[in-house]
Design a protein around this motif. Structure first.
Motif, PDB file in Angstrom:
ATOM      1  N   LEU A   1       0.824  -1.208   0.000  1.00  0.00           N
ATOM      2  CA  LEU A   1       0.000   0.000   0.000  1.00  0.00           C
ATOM      3  C   LEU A   1       0.856   1.255   0.000  1.00  0.00           C
ATOM      4  O   LEU A   1       0.621   2.173  -0.773  1.00  0.00           O
ATOM      5  CB  LEU A   1      -0.923   0.004   1.216  1.00  0.00           C
ATOM      6  CG  LEU A   1      -1.907  -1.166   1.326  1.00  0.00           C
ATOM      7  CD1 LEU A   1      -2.803  -0.981   2.535  1.00  0.00           C
ATOM      8  CD2 LEU A   1      -2.738  -1.293   0.066  1.00  0.00           C
TER       9      LEU A   1
ATOM     10  N   LYS B   1      -2.109  -4.449   3.672  1.00  0.00           N
ATOM     11  CA  LYS B   1      -3.345  -4.334   4.446  1.00  0.00           C
ATOM     12  C   LYS B   1      -3.215  -4.969   5.819  1.00  0.00           C
ATOM     13  O   LYS B   1      -3.789  -4.488   6.792  1.00  0.00           O
ATOM     14  CB  LYS B   1      -4.509  -4.975   3.676  1.00  0.00           C
ATOM     15  CG  LYS B   1      -4.967  -4.157   2.481  1.00  0.00           C
ATOM     16  CD  LYS B   1      -6.199  -4.767   1.832  1.00  0.00           C
ATOM     17  CE  LYS B   1      -6.652  -3.901   0.649  1.00  0.00           C
ATOM     18  NZ  LYS B   1      -7.864  -4.463  -0.010  1.00  0.00           N
TER      19      LYS B   1
ATOM     20  N   GLN C   1      -2.662   2.252  -7.097  1.00  0.00           N
ATOM     21  CA  GLN C   1      -3.769   1.321  -7.286  1.00  0.00           C
ATOM     22  C   GLN C   1      -4.674   1.234  -6.058  1.00  0.00           C
ATOM     23  O   GLN C   1      -5.818   0.798  -6.147  1.00  0.00           O
ATOM     24  CB  GLN C   1      -3.228  -0.086  -7.610  1.00  0.00           C
ATOM     25  CG  GLN C   1      -2.442  -0.169  -8.894  1.00  0.00           C
ATOM     26  CD  GLN C   1      -3.274   0.125 -10.125  1.00  0.00           C
ATOM     27  OE1 GLN C   1      -4.462  -0.191 -10.174  1.00  0.00           O
ATOM     28  NE2 GLN C   1      -2.669   0.752 -11.122  1.00  0.00           N
ATOM     29  N   HIS C   2      -4.160   1.664  -4.900  1.00  0.00           N
ATOM     30  CA  HIS C   2      -4.919   1.531  -3.647  1.00  0.00           C
ATOM     31  C   HIS C   2      -5.405   2.873  -3.096  1.00  0.00           C
ATOM     32  O   HIS C   2      -5.913   2.929  -1.976  1.00  0.00           O
ATOM     33  CB  HIS C   2      -4.066   0.825  -2.595  1.00  0.00           C
ATOM     34  CG  HIS C   2      -3.756  -0.602  -2.942  1.00  0.00           C
ATOM     35  ND1 HIS C   2      -4.691  -1.607  -2.865  1.00  0.00           N
ATOM     36  CD2 HIS C   2      -2.623  -1.176  -3.397  1.00  0.00           C
ATOM     37  CE1 HIS C   2      -4.141  -2.754  -3.238  1.00  0.00           C
ATOM     38  NE2 HIS C   2      -2.878  -2.519  -3.574  1.00  0.00           N
ATOM     39  N   VAL C   3      -5.253   3.951  -3.855  1.00  0.00           N
ATOM     40  CA  VAL C   3      -5.721   5.253  -3.375  1.00  0.00           C
ATOM     41  C   VAL C   3      -7.247   5.273  -3.363  1.00  0.00           C
ATOM     42  O   VAL C   3      -7.900   4.963  -4.360  1.00  0.00           O
ATOM     43  CB  VAL C   3      -5.179   6.395  -4.256  1.00  0.00           C
ATOM     44  CG1 VAL C   3      -5.814   7.727  -3.852  1.00  0.00           C
ATOM     45  CG2 VAL C   3      -3.660   6.484  -4.147  1.00  0.00           C
ATOM     46  N   LYS C   4      -7.815   5.666  -2.216  1.00  0.00           N
ATOM     47  CA  LYS C   4      -9.272   5.689  -2.060  1.00  0.00           C
ATOM     48  C   LYS C   4      -9.828   7.105  -2.054  1.00  0.00           C
ATOM     49  O   LYS C   4     -10.871   7.377  -2.635  1.00  0.00           O
ATOM     50  CB  LYS C   4      -9.659   4.986  -0.745  1.00  0.00           C
ATOM     51  CG  LYS C   4     -11.161   4.953  -0.471  1.00  0.00           C
ATOM     52  CD  LYS C   4     -11.474   4.097   0.754  1.00  0.00           C
ATOM     53  CE  LYS C   4     -10.905   4.691   2.030  1.00  0.00           C
ATOM     54  NZ  LYS C   4     -11.303   3.919   3.235  1.00  0.00           N
ATOM     55  N   ARG C   5      -9.119   8.029  -1.396  1.00  0.00           N
ATOM     56  CA  ARG C   5      -9.687   9.371  -1.230  1.00  0.00           C
ATOM     57  C   ARG C   5      -8.563  10.397  -1.073  1.00  0.00           C
ATOM     58  O   ARG C   5      -7.539  10.126  -0.450  1.00  0.00           O
ATOM     59  CB  ARG C   5     -10.599   9.405  -0.008  1.00  0.00           C
ATOM     60  CG  ARG C   5     -11.320  10.741   0.227  1.00  0.00           C
ATOM     61  CD  ARG C   5     -12.312  10.642   1.391  1.00  0.00           C
ATOM     62  NE  ARG C   5     -13.401   9.716   1.068  1.00  0.00           N
ATOM     63  CZ  ARG C   5     -13.597   8.559   1.691  1.00  0.00           C
ATOM     64  NH1 ARG C   5     -12.799   8.191   2.672  1.00  0.00           N
ATOM     65  NH2 ARG C   5     -14.605   7.779   1.344  1.00  0.00           N
TER      66      ARG C   5
ATOM     67  N   GLU D   1      -6.074   8.850   1.612  1.00  0.00           N
ATOM     68  CA  GLU D   1      -6.500   7.614   2.280  1.00  0.00           C
ATOM     69  C   GLU D   1      -6.354   6.446   1.324  1.00  0.00           C
ATOM     70  O   GLU D   1      -6.593   6.579   0.115  1.00  0.00           O
ATOM     71  CB  GLU D   1      -7.954   7.721   2.742  1.00  0.00           C
ATOM     72  CG  GLU D   1      -8.183   8.818   3.783  1.00  0.00           C
ATOM     73  CD  GLU D   1      -9.645   8.977   4.140  1.00  0.00           C
ATOM     74  OE1 GLU D   1     -10.273   7.973   4.531  1.00  0.00           O
ATOM     75  OE2 GLU D   1     -10.162  10.104   4.004  1.00  0.00           O
ATOM     76  N   LEU D   2      -5.964   5.295   1.862  1.00  0.00           N
ATOM     77  CA  LEU D   2      -5.718   4.099   1.071  1.00  0.00           C
ATOM     78  C   LEU D   2      -6.662   2.977   1.485  1.00  0.00           C
ATOM     79  O   LEU D   2      -7.097   2.913   2.638  1.00  0.00           O
ATOM     80  CB  LEU D   2      -4.267   3.635   1.246  1.00  0.00           C
ATOM     81  CG  LEU D   2      -3.180   4.587   0.742  1.00  0.00           C
ATOM     82  CD1 LEU D   2      -1.839   4.215   1.342  1.00  0.00           C
ATOM     83  CD2 LEU D   2      -3.098   4.558  -0.766  1.00  0.00           C
ATOM     84  N   ASP D   3      -6.959   2.100   0.548  1.00  0.00           N
ATOM     85  CA  ASP D   3      -7.792   0.942   0.855  1.00  0.00           C
ATOM     86  C   ASP D   3      -7.161   0.119   1.982  1.00  0.00           C
ATOM     87  O   ASP D   3      -5.962  -0.158   1.959  1.00  0.00           O
ATOM     88  CB  ASP D   3      -7.924   0.040  -0.387  1.00  0.00           C
ATOM     89  CG  ASP D   3      -8.648   0.730  -1.524  1.00  0.00           C
ATOM     90  OD1 ASP D   3      -9.587   1.497  -1.245  1.00  0.00           O
ATOM     91  OD2 ASP D   3      -8.281   0.493  -2.685  1.00  0.00           O
TER      92      ASP D   3
ATOM     93  N   THR E   1      -6.533   2.953   7.952  1.00  0.00           N
ATOM     94  CA  THR E   1      -7.317   4.036   8.550  1.00  0.00           C
ATOM     95  C   THR E   1      -6.552   5.340   8.642  1.00  0.00           C
ATOM     96  O   THR E   1      -7.159   6.413   8.730  1.00  0.00           O
ATOM     97  CB  THR E   1      -7.778   3.642   9.968  1.00  0.00           C
ATOM     98  OG1 THR E   1      -6.619   3.346  10.773  1.00  0.00           O
ATOM     99  CG2 THR E   1      -8.687   2.422   9.919  1.00  0.00           C
TER     100      THR E   1
ATOM    101  N   LYS F   1      -4.335   8.673   7.685  1.00  0.00           N
ATOM    102  CA  LYS F   1      -4.333   9.622   6.580  1.00  0.00           C
ATOM    103  C   LYS F   1      -2.911  10.105   6.348  1.00  0.00           C
ATOM    104  O   LYS F   1      -2.235  10.536   7.283  1.00  0.00           O
ATOM    105  CB  LYS F   1      -5.262  10.800   6.876  1.00  0.00           C
ATOM    106  CG  LYS F   1      -6.734  10.403   6.991  1.00  0.00           C
ATOM    107  CD  LYS F   1      -7.616  11.617   7.253  1.00  0.00           C
ATOM    108  CE  LYS F   1      -9.084  11.221   7.338  1.00  0.00           C
ATOM    109  NZ  LYS F   1      -9.962  12.400   7.578  1.00  0.00           N
TER     110      LYS F   1
END
Length: 243
Positions: free
Chosen positions: A155, A169, A203-207, A219-221, A224, A226
């Protein structure tokens, strides 16, 4: 046989040319075939050397970079253009003539790297981009044993005093390898530096959330926490993430 990308560096300031050449020569598949100190000279050398890409200054005596770029569009082999200049106000005009990137002085190593990645995506076959320094898995030694981490499961990575921490993860690993060396080895994959001490897997960027003073939080998949994105990297990060 792997193909190289031929680059011509154009700037009327010798030290600026030398700096750009040095940064480009650190990148895979790049071959600097020449340099020029004016727009007129850039056109002549482009005809002679047939470069794939020009890194082109804007403000030069007589024929400036914009004029030179428009003239280059008339060549039989039209090179890609990356403008490299101290003047941000010409960016809109640069992209109207299909420049692939626009770099601002003083040059940032990460921005030059991202420009090269865009060039590679345009000019090289996908299978070649992944041939140099591409590990199938990342080897991590722990308690006398060697674990092999699939690259896609990583990640992010960050530097913590004398070790580099690699997070997935469910696990956290420590390496003695420097962050800079890891970044170089993972270049063919979708990793991006967001801060001096942090590299994330895109590939794991969420927000991505605005924070303050031009910086963002990421934030990453599966995590928690930041992560802070330095404002110097925000523009290139968004370009990499967004269609």
């Amino acid at each position: 046989m792997n193909r190289t990308i031929k680059v011509l560096v154009v700037d009327d300031e010798r030290y600026a040319r030398e700096e750009m050449i040095f940064l480009l020569e650190q990148q895979p598949f790049i071959q600097v075939v020449g340099e020029a100190d004016s727009g007129e000279s850039a056109i002549m050398k482009a005809i002679q050397l047939q470069p794939d890409v020009l890194f082109l200054d804007v403000e030069m005596p007589k024929m400036n970079g914009m004029e030179a770029a428009k003239a280059l569009m008339e060549l039989k082999k039209v090179p890609l253009i990356v403008f490299a200049t101290a003047y941000p106000q010409f960016a809109a005009e640069a992209f109207r003539i299909n420049a692939i990137d626009y770099l601002l002085k003083p040059y940032d190593e990460e921005q030059v790297k991202q420009a090269v990645i865009r060039i590679q995506d345009k000019l090289l076959p996908k299978e070649q981009i992944g041939t140099v320094g591409r590990p199938g898995k990342l080897a991590v030694e722990k308690d006398g044993e060697i674990d092999y981490i699939p690259i896609q499961e990583i990640l992010y990575m960050f530097r913590d005093e004398k070790v580099t921490k690699v997070l997935t993860k469910g696990n956290e690993y420590e390496l003695r390898t420097s962050l800079k060396e890891l970044e170089s080895r993972l270049m063919p994959f979708s990793f991006f530096r967001i801060h001096k001490g942090y590299i994330v897997n895109l590939q794991h960027v969420k927000r991505l959330t605005p924070w303050f003073n031009g910086a963002y939080q990421l934030e990453l998949d599966g995590r928690t926490e930041k992560l802070s994105v330095s404002r110097n990297y925000v523009r290139d990060l968004r370009q990499q993430l967004e269609v």
